[in-house]
Design an enzyme around this catalytic site. Structure first.
Site, PDB file in Angstrom:
ATOM      1  N   ILE A 163       0.859  -1.178   0.000  1.00 28.60           N
ATOM      2  CA  ILE A 163       0.000   0.000   0.000  1.00 28.60           C
ATOM      3  C   ILE A 163       0.898   1.231   0.000  1.00 28.60           C
ATOM      4  O   ILE A 163       1.733   1.402   0.892  1.00 28.60           O
ATOM      5  CB  ILE A 163      -0.922   0.005   1.240  1.00 28.60           C
ATOM      6  N   VAL A 165       2.492   3.634  -3.357  1.00 30.79           N
ATOM      7  CA  VAL A 165       3.444   3.456  -4.455  1.00 30.79           C
ATOM      8  C   VAL A 165       4.465   4.585  -4.483  1.00 30.79           C
ATOM      9  O   VAL A 165       5.619   4.397  -4.857  1.00 30.79           O
ATOM     10  CB  VAL A 165       2.696   3.361  -5.807  1.00 30.79           C
ATOM     11  N   GLY A 167       5.476   8.895  -5.326  1.00 31.18           N
ATOM     12  CA  GLY A 167       5.470   9.752  -6.500  1.00 31.18           C
ATOM     13  C   GLY A 167       4.322  10.721  -6.581  1.00 31.18           C
ATOM     14  O   GLY A 167       4.201  11.476  -7.548  1.00 31.18           O
ATOM     15  N   HIS A 238      -0.173   6.435   6.447  1.00 30.85           N
ATOM     16  CA  HIS A 238       0.323   6.416   7.825  1.00 30.85           C
ATOM     17  C   HIS A 238      -0.644   7.112   8.786  1.00 30.85           C
ATOM     18  O   HIS A 238      -0.298   7.316   9.956  1.00 30.85           O
ATOM     19  CB  HIS A 238       1.720   7.030   7.946  1.00 30.85           C
TER      20      HIS A 238
END
Length: 358
Positions: A163, A165, A167, A238
């Site tokens: 979970i 990626v 960018g 997070h």
């Protein structure tokens, strides 16, 4: 192509288009080719035997690049004669073998060593993180812990979901960890989830999905496509509530023996992410949520209470905490306890010595 059973290759080959199979195999072969900076140009023609017919393609290996041409060309300096079954098994059932050793080499013998050098020994996870630019080493010190917990899975046909990626909004940016995992698990299927569209990063055994990690409907759809997972890594928002929502949705779809990993749990102590540096056992924060499961490892030892074990009591067999990192191993946590006739109090009173020489 990813299977734990080499005998499955025959069935896959019979049911698939030969050109598609060859394209998949050559793309995988090219992804494992790592020519050195000073490498001279090398052309290698693969003649793949499908039994009743053959298919050809050409690998042009240059300094740091590998090109594939899916046609018969006679300009190669080396030729590899190999059956499709051997190529499948070598790439996906026995990844510890160098791809340059699959099949019979023909051509200029002086180039054999150069060809073999394009497929060096597997790199450890820290090397891969530095090579691909993953922050799992550098900003963090996660890779040794991953190596410890995941090293035994490296040659297995794992299904890994990460979970986050990276960018941000740029569809062509991010994916460093996905590429790292693709190389680390040469038989693995690697899935990535991000709130932004990352489809341009799809390649070979890597596939991305766009959606929110706390959206149960999206996760259900995702899991219906991936099937049961072996490894899940939460490196997403997070935000504590998101971390907990993802775990509750995905953990039941993890195979027994699988690992669920949560990164960057420092946010458990940050109010802006829903954490607290005061209420350290708050179950709405990631650390408090997972710490509450530790006693559940020993739920069979509770006495004097009418306790019904939870799903995680029954299915978590190990929790490991590191700096900002948690590993949760799934399994069957029903080992049983001591017989009922064994006393739950000390049978001998052993007083603590008092005084004595210091």
């Amino acid at each position: 192509m990813i299977t734990e059973h080499p005998a499955d290759f025959d069935q896959i080959i019979r049911a698939s288009d030969p050109d598609v199979i060859l394209e998949v195999l050559m793309a995988e072969l090219a992804s494992r080719c790592r020519p050195a900076n000073e490498a001279a140009s090398l052309s290698v023609q693969y003649r793949v035997d499908f039994g009743a017919f053959q298919r050809d393609c050409l690998l042009r290996i240059k300094s740091e690049t590998v090109d594939i041409t899916m046609c018969s060309i006679d300009e190669s300096s080396l030729t590899v004669l190999v059956s499709v079954q051997e190529l499948c098994a070598g790439l996906f059932a026995a990844p510890e073998r160098s791809p340059s050793m699959l099949g019979v080499l023909a051509g200029d013998a002086s180039l054999y060593e150069d060809f073999h050098a394009c497929f060096p020994e597997p790199r450890d996870l820290t090397e891969l993180a530095m090579f691909y630019g993953s922050d799992k080493w550098g900003m963090h010190r996660y890779t040794p812990h991953y190596e410890f917990h995941l090293g035994g899975h490296r040659d297995r046909a794992v299904r890994l979901l990460e979970i986050g990626v990276g960018g941000h909004r740029d569809p062509y940016s991010g994916g460093a960890s996905l590429r790292m995992w693709e190389e680390y698990f040469p038989r693995g299927l690697i899935y990535g989830v991000d709130i932004f569209d990352k489809r341009p990063l799809n390649r070979g055994r890597v596939r991305t999905f766009q959606g929110h990690q706390a959206d149960h409907g999206f996760l259900d759809t995702l899991l219906s496509e991936t099937g049961e997972l072996d490894i899940v890594i939460d490196d997403g928002s997070h935000i504590n509530s998101h971390v907990i929502a993802s775990f509750c949705s995905i953990f039941p779809h993890l195979r027994d023996g699988g690992l669920y990993v949560v990164e960057d749990v420092q946010t458990s102590y940050w109010p802006g992410y829903g954490g607290s540096s005061v209420e350290l056992n708050d179950p709405s924060a990631s650390m408090g949520f997972f710490k509450a499961m530790v006693d559940g490892l020993n739920y069979e030892e509770y006495i004097g209470i009418d306790y019904r074990p939870t799903y995680t009591d029954l299915k978590i067999v190990n929790i490991s905490f590191y700096h900002n990192l948690i590993f949760v191993r799934k399994g069957d946590n029903r080992e049983g306890t001591f017989p009922a006739n064994r006393p739950r109090i000390p049978t001998v009173d052993i007083p603590v010595p008092q005084g004595g020489n210091s």
